[in-house]
Design a protein around this motif. Structure first.
Motif, PDB file in Angstrom:
ATOM      1  N   MET A 199       0.832  -1.189   0.000  1.00 48.41           N
ATOM      2  CA  MET A 199       0.000   0.000   0.000  1.00 48.41           C
ATOM      3  C   MET A 199       0.874   1.249   0.000  1.00 48.41           C
ATOM      4  N   ILE A 200       0.365   2.278  -0.673  1.00 50.33           N
ATOM      5  CA  ILE A 200       1.006   3.578  -0.713  1.00 50.33           C
ATOM      6  C   ILE A 200       0.218   4.498   0.203  1.00 50.33           C
ATOM      7  N   THR A 201       0.904   5.224   1.061  1.00 48.86           N
ATOM      8  CA  THR A 201       0.251   6.187   1.932  1.00 48.86           C
ATOM      9  C   THR A 201       0.268   7.546   1.266  1.00 48.86           C
ATOM     10  N   LEU A 202      -0.895   8.165   1.158  1.00 55.38           N
ATOM     11  CA  LEU A 202      -1.018   9.517   0.635  1.00 55.38           C
ATOM     12  C   LEU A 202      -1.281  10.432   1.814  1.00 55.38           C
ATOM     13  N   ARG A 203      -0.393  11.400   2.022  1.00 55.86           N
ATOM     14  CA  ARG A 203      -0.543  12.388   3.088  1.00 55.86           C
ATOM     15  C   ARG A 203      -0.949  13.712   2.448  1.00 55.86           C
ATOM     16  N   MET A 204      -1.935  14.347   3.044  1.00 57.58           N
ATOM     17  CA  MET A 204      -2.474  15.583   2.487  1.00 57.58           C
ATOM     18  C   MET A 204      -2.441  16.673   3.547  1.00 57.58           C
ATOM     19  N   PHE A 205      -2.125  17.883   3.114  1.00 57.27           N
ATOM     20  CA  PHE A 205      -1.939  18.987   4.050  1.00 57.27           C
ATOM     21  C   PHE A 205      -2.795  20.185   3.652  1.00 57.27           C
ATOM     22  N   ALA A 206      -3.117  20.998   4.643  1.00 58.94           N
ATOM     23  CA  ALA A 206      -3.807  22.280   4.485  1.00 58.94           C
ATOM     24  C   ALA A 206      -5.089  22.131   3.659  1.00 58.94           C
ATOM     25  N   SER A 207      -5.239  22.930   2.601  1.00 56.60           N
ATOM     26  CA  SER A 207      -6.482  22.953   1.821  1.00 56.60           C
ATOM     27  C   SER A 207      -6.776  21.613   1.144  1.00 56.60           C
ATOM     28  N   VAL A 208      -5.746  20.864   0.794  1.00 62.92           N
ATOM     29  CA  VAL A 208      -5.959  19.549   0.166  1.00 62.92           C
ATOM     30  C   VAL A 208      -6.542  18.575   1.189  1.00 62.92           C
ATOM     31  N   ARG A 209      -6.039  18.639   2.398  1.00 63.96           N
ATOM     32  CA  ARG A 209      -6.584  17.809   3.478  1.00 63.96           C
ATOM     33  C   ARG A 209      -8.052  18.151   3.718  1.00 63.96           C
ATOM     34  N   GLU A 210      -8.374  19.438   3.719  1.00 63.00           N
ATOM     35  CA  GLU A 210      -9.758  19.863   3.925  1.00 63.00           C
ATOM     36  C   GLU A 210     -10.664  19.365   2.800  1.00 63.00           C
ATOM     37  N   ALA A 211     -10.197  19.454   1.561  1.00 62.66           N
ATOM     38  CA  ALA A 211     -11.000  19.000   0.418  1.00 62.66           C
ATOM     39  C   ALA A 211     -11.240  17.491   0.459  1.00 62.66           C
ATOM     40  N   ALA A 212     -10.235  16.747   0.917  1.00 60.80           N
ATOM     41  CA  ALA A 212     -10.358  15.291   1.008  1.00 60.80           C
ATOM     42  C   ALA A 212     -11.133  14.863   2.246  1.00 60.80           C
ATOM     43  N   GLY A 213     -11.151  15.716   3.265  1.00 64.37           N
ATOM     44  CA  GLY A 213     -11.849  15.379   4.497  1.00 64.37           C
ATOM     45  C   GLY A 213     -11.071  14.457   5.413  1.00 64.37           C
ATOM     46  N   ARG A 214      -9.778  14.330   5.150  1.00 68.61           N
ATOM     47  CA  ARG A 214      -8.927  13.478   5.991  1.00 68.61           C
ATOM     48  C   ARG A 214      -7.464  13.832   5.748  1.00 68.61           C
ATOM     49  N   PRO A 215      -6.590  13.529   6.697  1.00 73.64           N
ATOM     50  CA  PRO A 215      -5.175  13.863   6.539  1.00 73.64           C
ATOM     51  C   PRO A 215      -4.370  12.846   5.724  1.00 73.64           C
ATOM     52  N   SER A 216      -4.872  11.619   5.634  1.00 71.63           N
ATOM     53  CA  SER A 216      -4.118  10.603   4.892  1.00 71.63           C
ATOM     54  C   SER A 216      -5.057   9.495   4.441  1.00 71.63           C
ATOM     55  N   ASP A 217      -4.548   8.689   3.515  1.00 72.13           N
ATOM     56  CA  ASP A 217      -5.311   7.560   3.007  1.00 72.13           C
ATOM     57  C   ASP A 217      -4.316   6.577   2.400  1.00 72.13           C
ATOM     58  N   GLU A 218      -4.793   5.409   2.049  1.00 72.33           N
ATOM     59  CA  GLU A 218      -3.933   4.398   1.437  1.00 72.33           C
ATOM     60  C   GLU A 218      -4.506   3.955   0.108  1.00 72.33           C
TER      61      GLU A 218
END
Length: 82
Positions: A1-20
């Motif tokens: 699995m690849i972990t995707l980490r998201m920050f700031a406005s991208v995290r808000e748009a995704a509704g979570r800080p990370s995903d796989e």
């Protein structure tokens, strides 16, 4: 699995800080993330620096950068502050 980490406005748009995700390259990973998170998320991607294990993909092969199990991809939108 690849972990995707998201920050700031991208995290808000995704509704979570990370995903796989299961993906073989950055382009495939982003395609899966666009499908999962929708238009608001997609509209921010062109603003982001993208790193794989801390290394900017622009210094490598860009969106064709290969991914391996356990890699961490980060989406870093520009931030401002005072």
């Amino acid at each position: 699995m690849i972990t995707l980490r998201m920050f700031a406005s991208v995290r808000e748009a995704a509704g979570r800080p990370s995903d796989e995700f299961e993906a073989s390259d950055v382009e495939g990973l982003l395609s899966l993330a666009r499908a999962r998170y929708g238009v608001g998320f997609e509209s921010l991607l062109h603003l982001c620096a993208i790193t794989v294990n801390g290394r900017n993909v622009e210094a490598a092969l860009g969106l064709a950068t290969r991914l391996n199990d356990g890699d961490e991809v980060a989406l870093l939108p520009p931030v401002s502050g005072g």
